[in-house]
Design an enzyme around this catalytic site. Structure first.
Site, PDB file in Angstrom:
ATOM      1  N   CYS A 117       0.832  -1.196   0.000  1.00 32.02           N
ATOM      2  CA  CYS A 117       0.000   0.000   0.000  1.00 32.02           C
ATOM      3  C   CYS A 117       0.875   1.258   0.000  1.00 32.02           C
ATOM      4  O   CYS A 117       1.772   1.398   0.830  1.00 32.02           O
ATOM      5  CB  CYS A 117      -0.938  -0.008   1.214  1.00 32.02           C
ATOM      6  SG  CYS A 117      -2.022   1.433   1.200  1.00 32.02           S
ATOM      7  N   ASP A 220      -1.937  -4.414 -14.144  1.00 28.85           N
ATOM      8  CA  ASP A 220      -2.353  -4.018 -15.496  1.00 28.85           C
ATOM      9  C   ASP A 220      -2.831  -5.164 -16.375  1.00 28.85           C
ATOM     10  O   ASP A 220      -2.820  -5.020 -17.599  1.00 28.85           O
ATOM     11  CB  ASP A 220      -1.227  -3.266 -16.218  1.00 28.85           C
ATOM     12  CG  ASP A 220      -0.939  -1.919 -15.563  1.00 28.85           C
ATOM     13  OD1 ASP A 220      -1.656  -1.577 -14.607  1.00 28.85           O
ATOM     14  OD2 ASP A 220      -0.003  -1.241 -15.998  1.00 28.85           O
ATOM     15  N   ARG A 243      -8.196  -4.263 -11.209  1.00 26.14           N
ATOM     16  CA  ARG A 243      -9.061  -3.404 -12.020  1.00 26.14           C
ATOM     17  C   ARG A 243      -9.597  -4.122 -13.248  1.00 26.14           C
ATOM     18  O   ARG A 243     -10.723  -3.851 -13.683  1.00 26.14           O
ATOM     19  CB  ARG A 243      -8.306  -2.127 -12.380  1.00 26.14           C
ATOM     20  CG  ARG A 243      -8.095  -1.237 -11.156  1.00 26.14           C
ATOM     21  CD  ARG A 243      -7.049  -0.176 -11.405  1.00 26.14           C
ATOM     22  NE  ARG A 243      -5.727  -0.760 -11.605  1.00 26.14           N
ATOM     23  CZ  ARG A 243      -4.652  -0.066 -11.951  1.00 26.14           C
ATOM     24  NH1 ARG A 243      -4.745   1.227 -12.136  1.00 26.14           N
ATOM     25  NH2 ARG A 243      -3.481  -0.676 -12.087  1.00 26.14           N
TER      26      ARG A 243
HETATM   27  C1  FMN Z   1      -8.823   1.549  -5.615  1.00 25.84           C
HETATM   28  C2  FMN Z   1      -7.724   0.572  -5.292  1.00 25.84           C
HETATM   29  C3  FMN Z   1      -7.704  -0.052  -4.057  1.00 25.84           C
HETATM   30  C4  FMN Z   1      -6.682  -0.983  -3.744  1.00 25.84           C
HETATM   31  N1  FMN Z   1      -6.718  -1.616  -2.532  1.00 25.84           N
HETATM   32  C5  FMN Z   1      -5.755  -2.546  -2.250  1.00 25.84           C
HETATM   33  C6  FMN Z   1      -5.795  -3.266  -1.021  1.00 25.84           C
HETATM   34  O1  FMN Z   1      -6.687  -3.114  -0.194  1.00 25.84           O
HETATM   35  N2  FMN Z   1      -4.791  -4.168  -0.796  1.00 25.84           N
HETATM   36  C7  FMN Z   1      -3.783  -4.392  -1.707  1.00 25.84           C
HETATM   37  O2  FMN Z   1      -2.907  -5.219  -1.467  1.00 25.84           O
HETATM   38  N3  FMN Z   1      -3.744  -3.744  -2.876  1.00 25.84           N
HETATM   39  C8  FMN Z   1      -4.711  -2.838  -3.167  1.00 25.84           C
HETATM   40  N4  FMN Z   1      -4.690  -2.206  -4.372  1.00 25.84           N
HETATM   41  C9  FMN Z   1      -3.675  -2.606  -5.385  1.00 25.84           C
HETATM   42  C10 FMN Z   1      -4.231  -3.715  -6.273  1.00 25.84           C
HETATM   43  O3  FMN Z   1      -4.468  -4.897  -5.552  1.00 25.84           O
HETATM   44  C11 FMN Z   1      -3.239  -4.047  -7.399  1.00 25.84           C
HETATM   45  O4  FMN Z   1      -2.003  -4.397  -6.835  1.00 25.84           O
HETATM   46  C12 FMN Z   1      -3.043  -2.893  -8.372  1.00 25.84           C
HETATM   47  O5  FMN Z   1      -4.263  -2.225  -8.638  1.00 25.84           O
HETATM   48  C13 FMN Z   1      -2.445  -3.373  -9.692  1.00 25.84           C
HETATM   49  O6  FMN Z   1      -3.221  -4.426 -10.232  1.00 25.84           O
HETATM   50  P1  FMN Z   1      -4.399  -4.213 -11.330  1.00 25.84           P
HETATM   51  O7  FMN Z   1      -3.802  -3.426 -12.463  1.00 25.84           O
HETATM   52  O8  FMN Z   1      -4.799  -5.596 -11.717  1.00 25.84           O
HETATM   53  O9  FMN Z   1      -5.493  -3.434 -10.671  1.00 25.84           O
HETATM   54  C14 FMN Z   1      -5.664  -1.265  -4.684  1.00 25.84           C
HETATM   55  C15 FMN Z   1      -5.690  -0.620  -5.937  1.00 25.84           C
HETATM   56  C16 FMN Z   1      -6.701   0.279  -6.246  1.00 25.84           C
HETATM   57  C17 FMN Z   1      -6.724   0.927  -7.596  1.00 25.84           C
END
Ligand code: FMN
Length: 358
Positions: A117, A220, A243
């Protein structure tokens, strides 16, 4: 008839995967997105098929043990919401241990430690990505939590604090020695926030650094082909999708179909409106009237994905009752596809501006 979707790539190794003694049916997991990946969304997603593992939003370790209402809501689950891992955060080892034990005592099956985070309020208390800055402290924390519970403990982290301090490969190897069951690696540094490209070589370095534990690549992935490419390029064992699952809840089903050699198809109009309805119903089970406001943040991204005309999307952001939701849904059913723009009004919001000010 559903439209067939062409797959341009061949599959890496598919099928189930064992993580800390838990056999997960697929290698495609839901990455936590605080504020979105709650119980209702997870259940609706699981019903579509193909999801190997879901993790809760990050939960403040101390507030959980104090049984604060918000924390209890975050860990709310039911029998259909399996397999599930609860993610906890804190910079204080004793607080993480207390939360891990508390969860184990209440029957939760696995714990994930947040080391990714980027938010100031989490980093300021020594938690999240801040833990990547002091390897000995992070290893002590991991070792102590692992030694305090019998259930599997995993870690989700970033590549490092910034590009001059890439610590993930080194830490992953030490965490493995300390007994973690798997590591999820988001291929960005804390300094990058959510901008720039995901560094797949960085993820590969983590996969190369560990001996035997599964490495879950993240960042991503927006389509089944992205997921397969991520696996091929990094040598990771599984992929966590955040996402991308919000933008296409059927992504896990498509991946399962691909792996099984079945034709991959887009959801029909009925399936799309059915998902909307189901998500809201499941939210209602947990939150009743409060669901009307909680559902609003989903309207913007459901709008484009589910072909909802703009005026109905607007109404989905303002409705006040279950009856009104039903009326909007009926109209969506009749006017599905009338939408002019294929672009989501607002994608899942990520913090922006200079990362130092988050
Ligand atoms: C709105 C939002 C909230 C997120 N909350 C968490 C969380 O609670 N715990 C965590 O480990 N990562 C959190 N992330 C990170 C995501 O788990 C992930 O690592 C990041 O979005 C990249 O992956 P993606 O492109 O598939 O979304 C958050 C990301 C976003 C955008």
């Amino acid at each position: 008839m559903p439209a067939e979707v062409a797959s341009a790539v061949s599959d890496p190794v598919g099928g189930p995967i064992s993580v800390g003694g838990r056999l997960l049916a697929t290698r495609y997991f839901l990455a936590p997105l605080a504020g979105y990946t709650h119980l209702a969304f997870r259940r609706a997603l699981r019903e579509l098929g193909g999801l190997g593992l879901a993790t809760t939003d990050l939960v403040h370790a101390t507030q959980l043990v104090e049984q604060k209402r918000q924390s209890l809501e975050l860990i709310a689950t039911d029998a259909s919401d399996r397999p599930l891992t609860v993610q906890i955060f804190s910079g204080v080892t004793e607080h993480m241990v207390a939360a891990a034990r508390w969860l184990q005592d209440r029957g939760y099956e696995a714990i994930d430690l947040n080391m990714g985070c980027p938010m100031a309020k989490v980093n300021g208390m020594g938690g999240g990505a801040r833990l990547l800055c002091d390897a000995d402290n992070a290893c002590r924390l991991v070792e102590t939590v692992v030694g305090s519970v019998a259930i599997p403990v995993t870690v989700k982290m970033r590549l490092g604090w910034d590009r001059d301090s890439i610590s993930a490969p080194y830490l992953a190897a030490r965490f493995e020695a300390a007994g973690i069951a798997a590591v999820t690696i988001h291929g960005r540094t804390r300094a990058q926030g959510f901008s720039g490209e995901v560094d797949r070589e960085g993820i590969q370095a983590v996969a190369d650094a560990v001996q035997a534990i599964p490495v879950v690549a993240n960042g991503d992935v927006r389509s089944p082909d992205d997921a397969l490419q991520m696996r091929r390029e990094t040598g990771c064992d599984a992929v966590a999708i955040g996402r991308g699952a919000m933008l296409d809840p059927w992504i896990f089903r498509k991946l399962s179909d691909l792996e099984a050699g079945r034709p991959v198809r887009e959801p029909t109009t009925d399936e799309q409106t059915g998902f909307l309805q189901r998500h809201f119903e499941l939210m209602w089970e947990q939150h009743a009237e409060r669901s009307c406001t909680l559902f609003r943040k989903f309207a913007a991204w459901y709008g484009a994905r589910l072909g909802i005309p703009e005026d109905l999307e607007l109404r989905l952001r303002m409705f006040q009752s279950m009856t009104e939701f039903g009326e909007i849904l009926a109209e969506i059913g009749q006017r599905h596809g009338e939408r002019r723009s294929p672009v989501a009004t607002a994608l899942v919001k990520v913090p922006n501006g200079p990362v130092e000010r988050w």
